[in-house]
Design a protein around this motif. Structure first.
Motif, PDB file in Angstrom:
ATOM      1  N   LYS A 114      17.340  19.347  68.819  1.00 48.89           N
ATOM      2  CA  LYS A 114      18.728  19.179  68.409  1.00 48.89           C
ATOM      3  C   LYS A 114      18.844  18.349  67.140  1.00 48.89           C
ATOM      4  N   SER A 115      17.999  17.342  66.998  1.00 48.32           N
ATOM      5  CA  SER A 115      18.067  16.452  65.838  1.00 48.32           C
ATOM      6  C   SER A 115      17.282  16.976  64.643  1.00 48.32           C
ATOM      7  N   GLN A 116      16.376  17.882  64.886  1.00 44.96           N
ATOM      8  CA  GLN A 116      15.511  18.348  63.802  1.00 44.96           C
ATOM      9  C   GLN A 116      16.284  19.010  62.671  1.00 44.96           C
ATOM     10  N   ASN A 117      17.264  19.845  63.010  1.00 45.09           N
ATOM     11  CA  ASN A 117      17.959  20.585  61.959  1.00 45.09           C
ATOM     12  C   ASN A 117      18.707  19.674  60.997  1.00 45.09           C
ATOM     13  N   SER A 118      19.424  18.692  61.543  1.00 45.32           N
ATOM     14  CA  SER A 118      20.175  17.773  60.677  1.00 45.32           C
ATOM     15  C   SER A 118      19.213  16.952  59.819  1.00 45.32           C
ATOM     16  N   TYR A 119      18.075  16.585  60.378  1.00 46.03           N
ATOM     17  CA  TYR A 119      17.088  15.826  59.603  1.00 46.03           C
ATOM     18  C   TYR A 119      16.528  16.696  58.485  1.00 46.03           C
ATOM     19  N   TRP A 120      16.154  17.930  58.802  1.00 48.38           N
ATOM     20  CA  TRP A 120      15.624  18.838  57.782  1.00 48.38           C
ATOM     21  C   TRP A 120      16.659  19.082  56.686  1.00 48.38           C
ATOM     22  N   TYR A 121      17.895  19.294  57.079  1.00 56.09           N
ATOM     23  CA  TYR A 121      18.957  19.579  56.109  1.00 56.09           C
ATOM     24  C   TYR A 121      19.157  18.395  55.166  1.00 56.09           C
ATOM     25  N   ARG A 122      19.164  17.187  55.710  1.00 57.11           N
ATOM     26  CA  ARG A 122      19.430  15.996  54.912  1.00 57.11           C
ATOM     27  C   ARG A 122      18.236  15.602  54.035  1.00 57.11           C
ATOM     28  N   GLU A 123      17.052  15.620  54.615  1.00 59.98           N
ATOM     29  CA  GLU A 123      15.882  15.081  53.926  1.00 59.98           C
ATOM     30  C   GLU A 123      15.116  16.100  53.084  1.00 59.98           C
ATOM     31  N   PHE A 124      15.175  17.366  53.462  1.00 62.76           N
ATOM     32  CA  PHE A 124      14.364  18.362  52.764  1.00 62.76           C
ATOM     33  C   PHE A 124      15.177  19.434  52.044  1.00 62.76           C
ATOM     34  N   TYR A 125      16.223  19.950  52.693  1.00 69.35           N
ATOM     35  CA  TYR A 125      16.955  21.053  52.088  1.00 69.35           C
ATOM     36  C   TYR A 125      17.899  20.611  50.979  1.00 69.35           C
ATOM     37  N   ARG A 126      18.751  19.625  51.252  1.00 72.60           N
ATOM     38  CA  ARG A 126      19.748  19.217  50.274  1.00 72.60           C
ATOM     39  C   ARG A 126      19.164  18.801  48.925  1.00 72.60           C
TER      40      ARG A 126
END
Length: 213
Positions: A114-126
């Motif tokens: 559940k937390s992985q997506n928001s972390y990936w979006y914030r730290e890697f994708y954006r």
């Protein structure tokens, strides 16, 4: 002025995918291939415009969450970003040791989808959202995801039309549904691969950017 969104840029190729399916449906019912059917792909006027509007409308009928669930066949934590750590571990482009230094509480996050997506979006994708490699994979994911949704909706419309107004649909058989079924499966596989590639590409590009700075 803001540029066109990725979904807007996908309208033309999405329309072509719709046309190809309509041609296939025509072939299934006529049991022959008429080369004149391909002329619609050359049409830059009213016909393709109408199909583009129809394709765009159909692609918005299904909510994004439901389209993601269709692609990844999950009801919860449906996005590939929800498993970005597991995907990164399988991607040979990614330096795992460097990757682990970037991810806070690596092991605990790995077990928390559940937390992985928001972390990936914030730290890697954006940070790399405008990089060409990331944009290309994201665009492909949206295209095939929407194509799967449009094909599914088209299949449902066809079945309902046959059941409710069979006389007007006499020349179109239920066999036509197989055209959409095959397309749905193909688009789901393509969208799933593109979505997972988008996630790992964002990570790879992000880590490379850090190394070169």
């Amino acid at each position: 002025m803001a540029g066109l969104s990725l979904k807007a840029k996908n309208i033309a190729p999405l329309s072509v995918l719709v046309v190809i399916q309509l041609i296939a449906v025509t072939m299934v019912n006529r049991h022959t291939f008429d080369t004149s059917l391909l002329d619609i792909l050359k049409d830059t006027g009213g016909t393709m415009l109408a199909i583009s509007v129809l394709a765009g409308w159909l692609s918005h009928l299904m909510p994004a969450d439901l389209k993601n669930a269709l692609v990844f066949l999950r009801w919860r934590n449906v996005l590939p970003g929800h498993r970005f750590i597991q995907l990164a571990e399988k991607d040979t482009r990614i330096d795992i040791d460097l990757f682990k230094t970037r991810v806070v509480d690596y092991e605990s996050l790995k077990s928390d989808n559940k937390s992985q997506n928001s972390y990936w979006y914030r730290e890697f994708y954006r940070p790399v959202t405008n990089q060409d490699e990331v944009v290309t994979t994201h665009k492909s994911y949206l295209l095939y995801r929407d194509a799967a949704a449009v094909s599914l909706i088209s299949a449902v419309i066809l079945v309902l039309a046959k059941l409710l107004i069979d006389m007007q649909m006499a020349q179109i058989g239920f066999d036509s549904v197989w055209v959409f079924a095959i397309a749905i499966i193909g688009f789901i596989v393509a969208a799933r691969n593109a979505g997972q590639r988008m996630v790992t590409t964002a990570i790879a590009v992000s880590l490379t950017t850090i190394v070169t700075e």
